[in-house]
Write a protein that holds these residues in place. Sequence first.
Motif, PDB file in Angstrom:
ATOM      1  N   GLY A  83       0.775  -1.237   0.060  1.00  0.00           N
ATOM      2  CA  GLY A  83       0.021   0.002  -0.247  1.00  0.00           C
ATOM      3  C   GLY A  83       0.796   1.377  -0.001  1.00  0.00           C
ATOM      4  O   GLY A  83       0.827   2.194  -0.737  1.00  0.00           O
ATOM      5  N   MET A  84       1.819   1.241   0.732  1.00  0.00           N
ATOM      6  CA  MET A  84       2.699   2.251   0.779  1.00  0.00           C
ATOM      7  C   MET A  84       3.537   2.883  -0.226  1.00  0.00           C
ATOM      8  O   MET A  84       3.429   3.892  -1.016  1.00  0.00           O
ATOM      9  N   SER A  85       4.022   1.858  -0.932  1.00  0.00           N
ATOM     10  CA  SER A  85       4.511   2.181  -2.513  1.00  0.00           C
ATOM     11  C   SER A  85       3.384   2.561  -3.526  1.00  0.00           C
ATOM     12  O   SER A  85       3.823   3.430  -4.443  1.00  0.00           O
ATOM     13  N   ALA A  86       2.184   1.885  -3.321  1.00  0.00           N
ATOM     14  CA  ALA A  86       1.312   2.592  -4.187  1.00  0.00           C
ATOM     15  C   ALA A  86       0.882   4.007  -4.007  1.00  0.00           C
ATOM     16  O   ALA A  86       0.663   5.056  -4.701  1.00  0.00           O
ATOM     17  N   ILE A  87       0.796   4.176  -2.600  1.00  0.00           N
ATOM     18  CA  ILE A  87       0.792   5.731  -2.311  1.00  0.00           C
ATOM     19  C   ILE A  87       1.860   6.641  -2.620  1.00  0.00           C
ATOM     20  O   ILE A  87       1.634   7.693  -3.272  1.00  0.00           O
ATOM     21  N   LEU A  88       2.958   6.217  -2.470  1.00  0.00           N
ATOM     22  CA  LEU A  88       4.008   7.074  -3.134  1.00  0.00           C
ATOM     23  C   LEU A  88       4.284   7.101  -4.385  1.00  0.00           C
ATOM     24  O   LEU A  88       4.087   8.323  -5.170  1.00  0.00           O
ATOM     25  N   LEU A 107      -4.884  10.641   8.729  1.00  0.00           N
ATOM     26  CA  LEU A 107      -4.575   9.579   8.121  1.00  0.00           C
ATOM     27  C   LEU A 107      -3.778   8.137   8.738  1.00  0.00           C
ATOM     28  O   LEU A 107      -3.309   8.351   9.973  1.00  0.00           O
ATOM     29  N   TYR A 108      -3.632   7.228   8.191  1.00  0.00           N
ATOM     30  CA  TYR A 108      -3.136   5.906   8.512  1.00  0.00           C
ATOM     31  C   TYR A 108      -1.770   6.519   8.765  1.00  0.00           C
ATOM     32  O   TYR A 108      -0.892   7.226   8.021  1.00  0.00           O
ATOM     33  N   GLY A 109      -1.228   5.932   9.869  1.00  0.00           N
ATOM     34  CA  GLY A 109       0.254   6.438  10.369  1.00  0.00           C
ATOM     35  C   GLY A 109       1.402   6.320   9.465  1.00  0.00           C
ATOM     36  O   GLY A 109       2.031   7.193   9.398  1.00  0.00           O
ATOM     37  N   SER A 150      -6.649  12.263   0.971  1.00  0.00           N
ATOM     38  CA  SER A 150      -7.683  11.918   2.283  1.00  0.00           C
ATOM     39  C   SER A 150      -8.097  10.130   2.097  1.00  0.00           C
ATOM     40  O   SER A 150      -7.506   9.664   1.190  1.00  0.00           O
ATOM     41  N   GLU A 151      -8.693   9.735   3.226  1.00  0.00           N
ATOM     42  CA  GLU A 151      -8.948   8.346   2.960  1.00  0.00           C
ATOM     43  C   GLU A 151     -10.682   8.327   3.072  1.00  0.00           C
ATOM     44  O   GLU A 151     -11.160   8.996   3.756  1.00  0.00           O
ATOM     45  N   SER A 152     -11.223   7.328   2.449  1.00  0.00           N
ATOM     46  CA  SER A 152     -12.895   7.421   2.337  1.00  0.00           C
ATOM     47  C   SER A 152     -13.426   6.961   3.665  1.00  0.00           C
ATOM     48  O   SER A 152     -14.392   7.344   3.945  1.00  0.00           O
ATOM     49  N   ASN A 181      -8.945   3.906  -0.223  1.00  0.00           N
ATOM     50  CA  ASN A 181      -9.932   3.272  -0.381  1.00  0.00           C
ATOM     51  C   ASN A 181      -9.796   2.009   0.490  1.00  0.00           C
ATOM     52  O   ASN A 181     -10.688   1.117   0.147  1.00  0.00           O
ATOM     53  N   THR A 182      -8.865   1.723   1.003  1.00  0.00           N
ATOM     54  CA  THR A 182      -8.731   0.631   1.686  1.00  0.00           C
ATOM     55  C   THR A 182      -9.708  -0.085   2.718  1.00  0.00           C
ATOM     56  O   THR A 182      -9.987  -1.269   2.598  1.00  0.00           O
ATOM     57  N   PHE A 183     -10.348   0.741   3.532  1.00  0.00           N
ATOM     58  CA  PHE A 183     -11.246   0.394   4.748  1.00  0.00           C
ATOM     59  C   PHE A 183     -12.398   0.205   4.104  1.00  0.00           C
ATOM     60  O   PHE A 183     -13.239  -0.830   4.208  1.00  0.00           O
ATOM     61  N   ALA A 184     -12.730   0.936   2.822  1.00  0.00           N
ATOM     62  CA  ALA A 184     -14.243   0.851   2.289  1.00  0.00           C
ATOM     63  C   ALA A 184     -14.158  -0.483   1.318  1.00  0.00           C
ATOM     64  O   ALA A 184     -15.262  -1.143   1.022  1.00  0.00           O
ATOM     65  N   HIS A 201      -5.037   1.569  -2.671  1.00  0.00           N
ATOM     66  CA  HIS A 201      -5.446   0.435  -1.896  1.00  0.00           C
ATOM     67  C   HIS A 201      -4.217  -0.122  -1.394  1.00  0.00           C
ATOM     68  O   HIS A 201      -3.338  -0.429  -2.077  1.00  0.00           O
ATOM     69  N   SER A 202      -4.228  -0.461   0.173  1.00  0.00           N
ATOM     70  CA  SER A 202      -3.213  -1.291   0.582  1.00  0.00           C
ATOM     71  C   SER A 202      -4.128  -2.714   0.298  1.00  0.00           C
ATOM     72  O   SER A 202      -4.858  -2.921   0.807  1.00  0.00           O
ATOM     73  N   ALA A 203      -3.487  -3.448  -0.770  1.00  0.00           N
ATOM     74  CA  ALA A 203      -4.089  -4.725  -1.187  1.00  0.00           C
ATOM     75  C   ALA A 203      -4.151  -5.706  -0.175  1.00  0.00           C
ATOM     76  O   ALA A 203      -4.596  -6.859  -0.179  1.00  0.00           O
ATOM     77  N   THR A 204      -2.968  -5.464   0.714  1.00  0.00           N
ATOM     78  CA  THR A 204      -2.586  -6.450   1.839  1.00  0.00           C
ATOM     79  C   THR A 204      -3.752  -6.598   2.742  1.00  0.00           C
ATOM     80  O   THR A 204      -3.955  -7.455   3.270  1.00  0.00           O
ATOM     81  N   LYS A 205      -4.875  -5.678   2.543  1.00  0.00           N
ATOM     82  CA  LYS A 205      -6.226  -5.574   3.608  1.00  0.00           C
ATOM     83  C   LYS A 205      -7.166  -6.511   2.755  1.00  0.00           C
ATOM     84  O   LYS A 205      -7.102  -7.655   2.471  1.00  0.00           O
ATOM     85  N   TYR A 206      -8.378  -5.613   2.564  1.00  0.00           N
ATOM     86  CA  TYR A 206      -9.452  -6.536   2.187  1.00  0.00           C
ATOM     87  C   TYR A 206      -9.274  -7.022   0.867  1.00  0.00           C
ATOM     88  O   TYR A 206      -9.911  -8.149   0.382  1.00  0.00           O
ATOM     89  N   THR A 214       1.670  -8.763   0.885  1.00  0.00           N
ATOM     90  CA  THR A 214       1.779  -7.324   1.146  1.00  0.00           C
ATOM     91  C   THR A 214       1.708  -6.994  -0.129  1.00  0.00           C
ATOM     92  O   THR A 214       2.393  -7.359  -1.124  1.00  0.00           O
ATOM     93  N   SER A 215       0.869  -6.163  -0.584  1.00  0.00           N
ATOM     94  CA  SER A 215       0.482  -5.435  -1.968  1.00  0.00           C
ATOM     95  C   SER A 215      -0.086  -4.301  -1.872  1.00  0.00           C
ATOM     96  O   SER A 215      -0.867  -4.063  -0.955  1.00  0.00           O
ATOM     97  N   GLY A 216      -0.067  -3.409  -3.019  1.00  0.00           N
ATOM     98  CA  GLY A 216      -0.920  -2.301  -3.126  1.00  0.00           C
ATOM     99  C   GLY A 216      -1.383  -2.200  -4.686  1.00  0.00           C
ATOM    100  O   GLY A 216      -0.845  -2.599  -5.628  1.00  0.00           O
TER     101      GLY A 216
HETATM  102  C1  LIG Z   1      -2.128  -0.795   5.936  1.00  0.00           C
HETATM  103  C2  LIG Z   1      -2.672   0.285   5.355  1.00  0.00           C
HETATM  104  C3  LIG Z   1      -1.565   1.310   4.285  1.00  0.00           C
HETATM  105  C4  LIG Z   1      -0.405   0.631   4.153  1.00  0.00           C
HETATM  106  O1  LIG Z   1      -0.276  -0.403   3.425  1.00  0.00           O
HETATM  107  P1  LIG Z   1       0.668  -1.714   3.316  1.00  0.00           P
HETATM  108  O2  LIG Z   1       0.424  -2.486   2.446  1.00  0.00           O
HETATM  109  O3  LIG Z   1       0.848  -1.982   4.732  1.00  0.00           O
HETATM  110  O4  LIG Z   1       2.124  -1.021   2.738  1.00  0.00           O
HETATM  111  C5  LIG Z   1      -2.265   2.364   3.940  1.00  0.00           C
HETATM  112  N1  LIG Z   1      -3.312   2.880   4.156  1.00  0.00           N
HETATM  113  C6  LIG Z   1      -4.336   2.342   5.106  1.00  0.00           C
HETATM  114  C7  LIG Z   1      -5.701   2.664   5.269  1.00  0.00           C
HETATM  115  C8  LIG Z   1      -3.900   0.822   5.530  1.00  0.00           C
HETATM  116  O5  LIG Z   1      -4.749   0.385   6.432  1.00  0.00           O
END
Ligand SMILES: *Cc1c(COP(=O)(O)O)cnc(C)c1O
Length: 380
Positions: A83-88, A107-109, A150-152, A181-184, A201-206, A214-216
């Motif tokens: 997710g971080m590299s996708a944000i970057l 925002l996410y830390g 921002s974040e959704s 849009n990771t959480f939604a 998206h942090s595709a690591t999540k949903y 770990t992917s984005g």
């Molecule tokens: C986990 C998370 C990230 C970072 O994603 P990684 O896959 O850990 O790099 C960014 N945004 C949100 C909202 C997240 O929950």
Amino acid sequence: MTGKFETKVLHSVKKQEKQIKSKVTPIYQTSAFSFEDLDELEGFYQGEGNYLYSRSGNPNPDELAMAVAALECAPAGVASSSGMSAILAGVLCVAKAGDHVLAADDLYGGTYHLLKEELNDLGISTTFVSFTNPDEMKAAIQENTKLLYSESITNPLLRVENLEEVVNFAKNHGLYSMVDNTFATPYHCTPYTLGVDLVVHSATKYIGGHGDVTSGVLVGKEDLITKAKSKVVNFGANVSAFEAWLTSRGLKTLALRMKAQSSNARGLADAFCLNDNVENVYYPFNEATEGFGAMVSIKLKENIDVNQFFKALSWIKIVPTLAGVETTVSHPLTTSHRALPHDACESLGITKQVVRISVGIEHLDDIVLEFNRAIEKASI
Ligand SMILES: *Cc1c(COP(=O)(O)O)cnc(C)c1O
């Protein structure tokens, strides 16, 4: 294959060619692709063939990127290592040294740290403001502001961003907009269809959904994604074929998972509302979409010893991530929001008593029972 053993041992492993019609895309576990002759190689550079070298392109990351783009209703996407590299990649395709970003203050830390420290060191500055206050936002705009970020749904207090307002604000001030849009997930919300330029998206999540990758992914218009792809390739932030393959496999059940998890989350939030030891329940419900995802946060009353509460959980694990099929809990103050200054956490309401719950697909009755039991045990 003829020749000596040393040669045969390598070259008798024959590459299986395209006519094998596997049901799902195989894992293209290869660092590069081969060519018949110089014409075919030249063809690649003319845009004919697809793949040359896996860092710059591989079918598995492309499959993932296209799937998420399709779900977000965006024309293009790029997958990356996290997710971080996708944000970057997203930030860097619209902002360069000397530019300024206007970001939400909750925002996410990791994103906060990226903007505040790493990108600041590279000459991209960020101002963090409350996105619930348009006057504050307007006052923070500078001549060099390029991006609104921002974040959704925010973390951990699950504030739902008003994306129409974000888009209007960006348009009125000539800024790009980017939303995490990771959480939604696109099951609940598709920011691109509302006019957001870049959705990440942090595709690591949903998207992956099983806590094993770990992917984005970043999606948006072709021109921006072309730029973002170049960042991913040149920073070496590509996702491996195997991680991308696993993420795509997980993605196929997103609808089933989100449906079950969101419904459980709502039921759990309702149960917490009836628990006298819970001071606040964070679960913004929306009738139209049957919920705002599968996350629930609570603020336990002061008479609950938070550490005892975590200890008292039996099958629910403390895991500093979210979105797997198992229910897990985390303590935002000491994990995801560690990078945020302590007073900023306090003012946002992220105190020691706040517990974040990623609701899984178990039976709701068992989840409720487990939490009520642990809260009871931690009462002092
Ligand atoms: C986990 C998370 C990230 C970072 O994603 P990684 O896959 O850990 O790099 C960014 N945004 C949100 C909202 C997240 O929950």
